[in-house]
Design a protein around this motif. Structure first.
Motif, PDB file in Angstrom:
ATOM      1  N   ALA A  36      22.043  -4.327  34.199  1.00 37.41           N
ATOM      2  CA  ALA A  36      22.039  -2.939  33.696  1.00 37.41           C
ATOM      3  C   ALA A  36      21.120  -2.053  34.524  1.00 37.41           C
ATOM      4  O   ALA A  36      21.418  -0.866  34.747  1.00 37.41           O
ATOM      5  CB  ALA A  36      21.617  -2.927  32.224  1.00 37.41           C
ATOM      6  N   HIS A  37      20.026  -2.621  35.017  1.00 37.29           N
ATOM      7  CA  HIS A  37      19.083  -1.819  35.807  1.00 37.29           C
ATOM      8  C   HIS A  37      19.677  -1.376  37.141  1.00 37.29           C
ATOM      9  O   HIS A  37      19.144  -0.473  37.800  1.00 37.29           O
ATOM     10  CB  HIS A  37      17.792  -2.614  36.050  1.00 37.29           C
ATOM     11  CG  HIS A  37      17.978  -3.820  36.929  1.00 37.29           C
ATOM     12  ND1 HIS A  37      18.667  -4.941  36.520  1.00 37.29           N
ATOM     13  CD2 HIS A  37      17.571  -4.072  38.209  1.00 37.29           C
ATOM     14  CE1 HIS A  37      18.676  -5.838  37.494  1.00 37.29           C
ATOM     15  NE2 HIS A  37      18.022  -5.335  38.534  1.00 37.29           N
ATOM     16  N   LEU A  38      20.766  -2.004  37.536  1.00 37.79           N
ATOM     17  CA  LEU A  38      21.399  -1.668  38.812  1.00 37.79           C
ATOM     18  C   LEU A  38      22.495  -0.614  38.669  1.00 37.79           C
ATOM     19  O   LEU A  38      23.087  -0.205  39.668  1.00 37.79           O
ATOM     20  CB  LEU A  38      22.008  -2.936  39.443  1.00 37.79           C
ATOM     21  CG  LEU A  38      21.022  -4.036  39.834  1.00 37.79           C
ATOM     22  CD1 LEU A  38      21.764  -5.259  40.345  1.00 37.79           C
ATOM     23  CD2 LEU A  38      20.046  -3.523  40.886  1.00 37.79           C
ATOM     24  N   GLU A  39      22.762  -0.184  37.459  1.00 41.05           N
ATOM     25  CA  GLU A  39      23.869   0.765  37.270  1.00 41.05           C
ATOM     26  C   GLU A  39      23.694   2.058  38.062  1.00 41.05           C
ATOM     27  O   GLU A  39      24.662   2.557  38.647  1.00 41.05           O
ATOM     28  CB  GLU A  39      24.068   1.044  35.782  1.00 41.05           C
ATOM     29  CG  GLU A  39      24.660  -0.153  35.041  1.00 41.05           C
ATOM     30  CD  GLU A  39      24.807   0.076  33.552  1.00 41.05           C
ATOM     31  OE1 GLU A  39      24.491   1.196  33.077  1.00 41.05           O
ATOM     32  OE2 GLU A  39      25.236  -0.859  32.845  1.00 41.05           O
ATOM     33  N   PRO A  40      22.484   2.628  38.148  1.00 35.17           N
ATOM     34  CA  PRO A  40      22.349   3.828  39.003  1.00 35.17           C
ATOM     35  C   PRO A  40      22.667   3.536  40.471  1.00 35.17           C
ATOM     36  O   PRO A  40      23.299   4.351  41.144  1.00 35.17           O
ATOM     37  CB  PRO A  40      20.881   4.227  38.817  1.00 35.17           C
ATOM     38  CG  PRO A  40      20.498   3.663  37.486  1.00 35.17           C
ATOM     39  CD  PRO A  40      21.245   2.366  37.383  1.00 35.17           C
ATOM     40  N   LEU A  41      22.241   2.359  40.957  1.00 34.73           N
ATOM     41  CA  LEU A  41      22.545   1.997  42.341  1.00 34.73           C
ATOM     42  C   LEU A  41      24.042   1.747  42.515  1.00 34.73           C
ATOM     43  O   LEU A  41      24.638   2.174  43.516  1.00 34.73           O
ATOM     44  CB  LEU A  41      21.749   0.754  42.738  1.00 34.73           C
ATOM     45  CG  LEU A  41      22.019   0.199  44.151  1.00 34.73           C
ATOM     46  CD1 LEU A  41      21.739   1.251  45.216  1.00 34.73           C
ATOM     47  CD2 LEU A  41      21.184  -1.061  44.392  1.00 34.73           C
ATOM     48  N   GLN A  42      24.649   1.069  41.559  1.00 34.33           N
ATOM     49  CA  GLN A  42      26.097   0.862  41.617  1.00 34.33           C
ATOM     50  C   GLN A  42      26.827   2.190  41.722  1.00 34.33           C
ATOM     51  O   GLN A  42      27.755   2.344  42.525  1.00 34.33           O
ATOM     52  CB  GLN A  42      26.581   0.113  40.376  1.00 34.33           C
ATOM     53  CG  GLN A  42      26.095  -1.313  40.242  1.00 34.33           C
ATOM     54  CD  GLN A  42      26.415  -1.884  38.874  1.00 34.33           C
ATOM     55  OE1 GLN A  42      27.410  -1.517  38.252  1.00 34.33           O
ATOM     56  NE2 GLN A  42      25.576  -2.779  38.392  1.00 34.33           N
ATOM     57  N   GLU A  43      26.408   3.137  40.913  1.00 31.61           N
ATOM     58  CA  GLU A  43      27.058   4.451  40.929  1.00 31.61           C
ATOM     59  C   GLU A  43      26.841   5.153  42.265  1.00 31.61           C
ATOM     60  O   GLU A  43      27.764   5.785  42.797  1.00 31.61           O
ATOM     61  CB  GLU A  43      26.536   5.316  39.779  1.00 31.61           C
ATOM     62  CG  GLU A  43      27.149   6.707  39.700  1.00 31.61           C
ATOM     63  CD  GLU A  43      28.651   6.702  39.461  1.00 31.61           C
ATOM     64  OE1 GLU A  43      29.302   7.720  39.779  1.00 31.61           O
ATOM     65  OE2 GLU A  43      29.185   5.683  38.957  1.00 31.61           O
ATOM     66  N   ARG A  44      25.633   5.026  42.833  1.00 30.83           N
ATOM     67  CA  ARG A  44      25.388   5.646  44.133  1.00 30.83           C
ATOM     68  C   ARG A  44      26.286   5.034  45.208  1.00 30.83           C
ATOM     69  O   ARG A  44      26.868   5.751  46.031  1.00 30.83           O
ATOM     70  CB  ARG A  44      23.912   5.495  44.537  1.00 30.83           C
ATOM     71  CG  ARG A  44      22.979   6.442  43.808  1.00 30.83           C
ATOM     72  CD  ARG A  44      21.648   6.573  44.524  1.00 30.83           C
ATOM     73  NE  ARG A  44      20.900   5.332  44.609  1.00 30.83           N
ATOM     74  CZ  ARG A  44      20.130   4.852  43.642  1.00 30.83           C
ATOM     75  NH1 ARG A  44      20.007   5.516  42.498  1.00 30.83           N
ATOM     76  NH2 ARG A  44      19.464   3.715  43.807  1.00 30.83           N
TER      77      ARG A  44
END
Length: 699
Positions: A54-62
């Motif tokens: 879940a903590h990687l969701e901003p990076l995934q979106e980027r």
């Protein structure tokens, strides 16, 4: 906040007994795909993976937005000429699937494809099939057949909406846009019209998902009355069919990974008896194409009978087993892979020095003229050439730094015409990136090629770099240097991407394949480890900055190297991984098992093969008392090639020994993962974000 707990996987032991060896398997119960407890467990695994990432969701979106932002979403392919039409496809911003179109030729003598623009109306454009319309109401959509009749009046198309690679065929009248009553379910991919458009030739699979039967369907009749043209009873072989470019013959092939047999059928009388070309001989692999030379029907045949890297011969089509002329003699290290005939010349695809090559064949002299390219690493192949007598040869080309490129090669003049280069938005400059080939040394002294690409901005002598090392190494399949928009998101963050061209693949010729299969399979794994160690020894990376990736048979490679050298890697991404290989290859009732025996051996009947496979199959060799790298296994519920149960069991076993292992199971997808380009981009963004997190680059 405490870390979420991994799903508990109850041990329900079953015993597998072969050759006096009893193996207790606590997780085989996960194979029951329809069982509610199994589905609930997979859902729990997905929820756990979601929590852990879940903590990687901003990076995934980027990363997703980077992929999307570099892609020209509304675009058109280069038109390919067939008959009186230019055929091409469109993509439209916001739409998951391609739109297949055509436009009429302005001039019958014109072989220069029109330059199309999404913003300019194309005179006479006709939409043949819109994948977005066909996919409506389905979570998965795959097009396995797309063929237009020679007269241009009808479209044959096959659709899979489950991910299990079984396609329903339909025929569309292109004048009205409506479908005919013909519906043929449960077919393989790659069906086709006969040259006169009266018939459809297609294949079906047996219960083990092996294409085993070729059928003839007369357009406008009930599929229940279709004629069986050919059936292959030997479970080691699969079948395929296709018309020669000349439209003279239907070729039916029965093949294993080491042996083939082909038959000719007169294309004007498809119910006539099959004409054998060369009889089946164990270990002899061949393929053919038809040409007309000096008014005579001839066959050009590539074969490996006494020619490890294959030779090309020419025979009379009326007497294939009669006298033959050697056109291209066997040259060790030059692996001839394919021959394709046109009216006035032929095309030979081959490999030399670890790179793909294309050569023009002169029918009169037998001379082969290789097309030259100036990059040190590249991939090239002939594609999009349906016509019998074109003045140009269409080529696809690319490299680590050169986006996918379409050329037309003018045969008469040798001119190479650039038709299109894949646009990469956002100011991509290939000069900002570099590519190189290194050589590692394997345990037995064999030199193993490694291909690398990186961004030059990270050349500045700032120490070891993060490295993303990819491998496959099976079925003589070569992993060649090609461009990837998604990969730029890694390169631009300072990651070096590398391919380990390990034995079992085909990069260095047929012997390269032979030395990485059957009782030599461990070479595939130790070669990959040698490549990783070489990169570390050269100071290019360190184990805490090294991640590995492989899929399918490359997933077996990932599981094996995790057991062999866990200390070398910080993380391993295994996509649809073949990690419970022995259990699968022991069961002939499972999809595609028997046809795989030529690749892996037959452990069911041969104790030495059983013992050898048991020594390396990842699930059975998970080690206790070692620190495994972080592992992410990605699979699909409807995959018919590598069943979801293999990574599910593997992850459960890894957790027993304390490994940090995650499982992500797509619940509506197949071996190739999710369908739709935006879905695929999101999936890749998820995987790359995980890799970057392992490398400490999850900014």
């Amino acid at each position: 906040m405490s870390e979420p707990s991994a799903p508990a996987v109850p041990a329900r032991p079953t015993t597998r007994s072969h050759h006096g060896d009893d193996v207790v398997d606590p997780y085989e119960w996960l194979r029951a795909k329809e069982d509610e407890q199994v589905l609930a467990h997979l859902a729990a695994e997905n929820a756990y993976t979601q929590e852990r990432t879940a903590h990687l969701e901003p990076l995934q979106e980027r990363i997703y937005q980077e992929i999307k932002g570099r892609t020209l979403e509304t675009d058109l392919s280069v038109p390919s000429r067939r008959g009186s039409w230019w055929y091409y496809s469109r993509t439209v911003e916001g739409s998951q699937y391609g739109i297949h179109c055509r436009a009429p030729l302005a001039d019958a003598d014109d072989w220069t494809p029109p330059v199309l623009s999404p913003d300019v109306a194309i005179p006479g454009e006709q939409v043949l099939l819109d994948g977005n319309v066909e996919a409506a109401g389905h979570e998965f959509f795959s097009l396995g057949t797309f063929d237009v009749s020679t007269d241009g009046t009808r479209l044959l198309y096959g659709v899979d909406t489950q991910g299990d690679e079984r396609y329903t065929l339909r025929i569309r009248d292109l004048a009205s846009g409506g479908d005919l009553g013909d519906v043929i379910p449960e077919t393989s991919a790659g069906a086709m019209f006969s040259p006169d458009g009266r018939f459809v030739v297609y294949t079906t699979v047996d219960d083990a998902w092996r294409p085993d039967t070729v059928w003839l369907h007369e357009v406008g009749t009930d599929a229940a009355t279709d004629a069986k043209l050919f059936h292959e009873p030997d479970e080691r072989y699969w079948v395929g069919a296709g018309f020669t470019r000349s439209d003279r013959y239907l070729v039916i092939a029965a093949e294993s990974s080491i042996t083939s047999e082909e038959f000719l059928v007169d294309a004007t009388d498809l119910r006539s008896p099959l004409q054998p070309v060369w009889p089946r001989r164990e270990g002899v692999d061949y393929s053919l194409t038809h040409a007309v030379v000096d008014g005579e029907d001839v066959l050009y045949i590539l074969h490996n009978d006494g020619a490890l890297d294959f030779e090309l011969v020419r025979v009379a089509a009326s007497d294939p087993e009669g006298p033959h002329e050697v056109v291209l003699a066997h040259v060790p290290g030059r692996r001839l892979e394919d021959v394709s005939a046109f009216r006035d010349w032929g095309v030979v695809s081959y490999r030399r020095e670890g790179l793909s090559r294309v050569g023009l064949l002169d029918y009169g002299s037998g001379a082969l003229t290789e097309l030259a390219f100036d990059e040190p690493l590249y991939t090239v192949g002939a594609s999009g050439n349906p016509e019998w007598a074109p003045p140009v040869l269409r080529l696809g080309y690319g490299s680590f730094v050169t986006p996918g490129t379409v050329y037309d090669y003018v045969v008469e003049t040798g001119e190479l015409l650039l038709r299109r280069r894949q646009p990469v938005l956002g100011g991509y400059d290939p000069e900002e990136y570099a590519q190189e080939r290194l050589w590692a040394t394997a345990e037995d002294g064999t030199r193993i090629p490694i291909s690398l690409v990186w961004k030059r901005a990270f050349d500045a002598g700032d120490g070891p770099r993060p490295v993303h090392l990819y491998g496959y190494g099976s079925y003589e399949h070569s992993i060649d240097p090609g461009f990837s928009v998604a990969r730029l998101s890694m390169l631009d963050r300072g990651v070096v991407f590398a391919i380990a061209h390990v034995r079992g693949g085909g990069e260095m010729g047929r012997q390269w394949y032979e030395d990485g299969k059957l009782l030599h399979k461990r070479n595939t794994f130790t070669d990959f480890v040698a490549c990783a160690r070489h990169l570390v020894a050269e100071g290019r990376t360190t184990p805490d900055l090294l991640v590995a990736e492989g899929g399918s048979a490359g997933g077996l490679l990932m599981g094996a190297v995790a057991n062999l050298a866990p200390e070398l890697f910080a993380g391993i991404l295994a996509d649809v991984p073949f990690v419970d290989a022995l259990t699968t290859i022991l069961d002939p009732s499972l999809p595609l098992t028997v046809v795989e025996w030529d690749e892996w051996g037959d452990p069911l009947h041969d104790p030495s093969v059983y013992e050898y496979m048991k020594s390396y199959t990842p699930y059975e060799n998970v080690r206790e008392g070692v620190a495994y790298p972080r592992i992410l296994a990605v699979t699909s519920l409807n995959d018919t090639r590598v069943l979801y149960v293999e990574p599910a069991k593997w992850v459960a076993r890894l957790r027993e020994v304390g490994a940090d292992a995650l499982l992500k199971c797509e619940m509506v997808a197949g071996h190739g993962g999710v369908s739709g380009r935006y879905n695929a981009w999101k999936q890749r963004a998820f995987e790359l974000a995980w890799l970057l997190d392992v490398l400490g680059l999850a900014d």
